[in-house]
Write an enzyme that holds these catalytic residues in place. Structure first.
Site, PDB file in Angstrom:
ATOM      1  N   ARG A  11       1.032  -1.236  -0.053  1.00  0.00           N
ATOM      2  CA  ARG A  11       0.620   0.146  -0.058  1.00  0.00           C
ATOM      3  C   ARG A  11       0.938   1.298   0.241  1.00  0.00           C
ATOM      4  O   ARG A  11       1.880   0.732   0.732  1.00  0.00           O
ATOM      5  CB  ARG A  11      -0.742   0.155   0.727  1.00  0.00           C
ATOM      6  CG  ARG A  11      -0.855  -0.901   2.354  1.00  0.00           C
ATOM      7  CD  ARG A  11      -0.267  -0.550   3.207  1.00  0.00           C
ATOM      8  NE  ARG A  11       0.479   1.653   3.128  1.00  0.00           N
ATOM      9  CZ  ARG A  11       1.443   1.929   3.375  1.00  0.00           C
ATOM     10  NH1 ARG A  11       1.875   1.720   3.748  1.00  0.00           N
ATOM     11  NH2 ARG A  11       0.665   3.268   3.769  1.00  0.00           N
ATOM     12  N   GLY A  12       0.290   1.873  -0.047  1.00  0.00           N
ATOM     13  CA  GLY A  12       1.028   3.619  -0.476  1.00  0.00           C
ATOM     14  C   GLY A  12       1.285   3.641  -1.835  1.00  0.00           C
ATOM     15  O   GLY A  12       1.465   3.069  -2.156  1.00  0.00           O
ATOM     16  N   ALA A  13       1.101   5.369  -2.133  1.00  0.00           N
ATOM     17  CA  ALA A  13       0.841   5.580  -3.631  1.00  0.00           C
ATOM     18  C   ALA A  13       1.858   5.352  -4.711  1.00  0.00           C
ATOM     19  O   ALA A  13       1.709   4.731  -5.223  1.00  0.00           O
ATOM     20  CB  ALA A  13       0.538   7.152  -3.690  1.00  0.00           C
ATOM     21  N   ARG A  55      -7.688  -0.472  -7.036  1.00  0.00           N
ATOM     22  CA  ARG A  55      -7.790   0.493  -5.205  1.00  0.00           C
ATOM     23  C   ARG A  55      -8.034   2.056  -6.651  1.00  0.00           C
ATOM     24  O   ARG A  55      -6.889   2.900  -7.440  1.00  0.00           O
ATOM     25  CB  ARG A  55      -6.577   1.290  -5.107  1.00  0.00           C
ATOM     26  CG  ARG A  55      -6.616  -0.230  -4.033  1.00  0.00           C
ATOM     27  CD  ARG A  55      -5.620  -0.136  -2.400  1.00  0.00           C
ATOM     28  NE  ARG A  55      -5.727   0.648  -1.818  1.00  0.00           N
ATOM     29  CZ  ARG A  55      -5.396   0.933  -0.276  1.00  0.00           C
ATOM     30  NH1 ARG A  55      -4.123   1.594  -0.493  1.00  0.00           N
ATOM     31  NH2 ARG A  55      -6.477   1.672   0.544  1.00  0.00           N
ATOM     32  N   ASP A  59      -1.814  10.806  -1.535  1.00  0.00           N
ATOM     33  CA  ASP A  59      -2.414  10.022  -2.398  1.00  0.00           C
ATOM     34  C   ASP A  59      -2.365  10.649  -4.345  1.00  0.00           C
ATOM     35  O   ASP A  59      -2.449   9.582  -4.834  1.00  0.00           O
ATOM     36  CB  ASP A  59      -3.310   8.542  -2.356  1.00  0.00           C
ATOM     37  CG  ASP A  59      -2.578   7.761  -0.946  1.00  0.00           C
ATOM     38  OD1 ASP A  59      -2.868   8.521  -0.536  1.00  0.00           O
ATOM     39  OD2 ASP A  59      -2.898   6.626  -1.471  1.00  0.00           O
TER      40      ASP A  59
END
Ligand code: MRU
Length: 372
Positions: free
Chosen positions: A54-56, A95, A249
């Site tokens: 996760r994390g952009a 996402r 994000d």
């Protein structure tokens, strides 16, 4: 950065098999360090959707390898182009908020298009994914270099007393390929001998702050305190926060910032108390087509992330129920902080106002037609 003193990236090609990519399964941190193999489009999509990664920036990097897997898998497909397009759509649907996903998929799709045959496509997709990772490391390091003087200045003003920095969620090295965005200036300040102390918002519901940021900072020996999400305002009222640095994000070309839910409230508290509020970001997180932050799609996730809470009990990771059986829960994963609440953006090209003018001064090549 390092885990147990051993250098790591958050994603890497298996040293003995270039058809396999390895990731740290972030669902189990900080209690267990589990490394997973990704070999298929399906596995890459699952890793993003279920937040093993996760994390952009890391979402983008994983999707880029997903496209490499798509090319490998296309060897047994009847229609190669169609197979690759379906894979890109599948990855795109994982996402909605982080723009790095779309950015990485577009870059891969354009790169692959130029290939003469499938063998070429595979080689180009592999190189592009590796390049995206290497570039991200370089970009995040530069964000740290530009952010460092901000911390250095505060340290001088405080005669060397620890600079108290508040951060939200995890915009650390495991949210990127290395260094992190919000954490990069902090790591570089600490490495330079500047005393820092980080207030780590726990960041409900998935607790990326309490689990991931706290773990990262601890591994690097950075003093920090985990706080529940509602504490920041109180700390700011009492002069206990010198600056906030968060990640993002998706940032519009006008400077509105979508980031983990709760960021907006911290920005409001910072504004009310005269605490500088910085957003650290690679330019890959700027949406050059989006003018108004309130049009950014906000992910809503499973309500179980709110009703259940995960932790370690007798050496086992467990989820326990927090809420009454009959209560519904809503789980908005991101919010938008308007540009007016952002002191400045810290990018790989320097620091700028959170405004169209400010951003375009750093990225003049992105000047586009405003007629839309
Ligand atoms: O839902 P997540 O954990 O993917 O959200 C992560 C964040 O909101 C980060 O702050 C953002 O992606 C910046 S990462 C450098």
């Amino acid at each position: 950065m390092k885990i147990n003193n051993k250098p790591f990236r958050s994603i890497w090609v298996h040293p003995e098999d270039s058809k396999v990519v390895q990731i740290i399964d972030q669902r189990y941190l900080p209690h267990q360090l589990i490394i997973n193999d990704l070999k298929t489009v399906e596995e890459a999509a699952h890793a993003i959707k279920e937040m093993l990664v996760r994390g952009a920036p890391l979402i983008g990097a994983t999707a880029a390898y997903g496209m490499y897997f798509a090319c490998l898998e296309a060897q047994s497909a009847t229609n190669v182009e169609e197979y690759i397009e379906i894979a890109a759509n599948q990855l795109m649907e994982t996402r909605p908020t982080a723009i790095n996903l779309q950015w990485a998929l577009n870059r891969q799709t354009n790169a692959i298009k130029s290939a003469k045959n499938l063998e070429d496509k595979i080689a180009i997709a592999f190189k592009t994914a590796n390049d995206i990772c290497d570039e991200d490391v370089d970009i995040c390091k530069k964000i740290g270099e530009f952010g460092l003087p901000l911390i250095e200045k505060l340290s001088k003003e405080k005669n060397g007393a620890p600079v108290n920095i508040l951060t939200h969620c995890n915009a650390g090295w495991i949210a990127t390929v290395d260094w992190g965005t919000a954490t990069s200036p902090i790591y570089q300040a600490h490495d330079k001998g500047i005393a820092v102390h980080v207030w780590v918002d726990e960041t409900r519901p998935r607790n990326q702050g309490a689990r991931l940021t706290a773990w990262e900072l601890g591994e690097h020996g950075i003093p920090h305190s985990v706080i529940v999400d509602n504490v920041g305002g109180h700390l700011m009222q009492h002069g206990m926060v010198d600056m906030c640095i968060v990640g993002t994000d998706r940032t519009t070309y006008t400077g509105d910032v979508a980031n983990k839910i709760g960021t907006y409230l911290k920005a409001l508290a910072a504004h009310d108390n005269g605490v500088p509020f910085y957003v650290a970001l690679p330019s890959t997180t700027i949406d050059w087509e989006c003018k108004d932050g309130f049009t950014i799609p906000i992910e809503q996730r499973d309500s179980k992330e709110v009703t259940l809470i995960q932790g370690l009990h007798e050496n086992e990771i467990k989820k326990v129920q927090l809420t009454p059986d009959k209560s519904n829960a809503a789980n908005y994963a991101f919010d938008v902080t308007p540009a007016r609440l952002v002191t400045a953006l810290i990018t790989e090209k320097g620091i700028c106002d959170a405004s169209e003018d400010g951003i375009l001064k750093l990225f003049p090549e992105k000047h586009f037609d405003y007629a839309q």
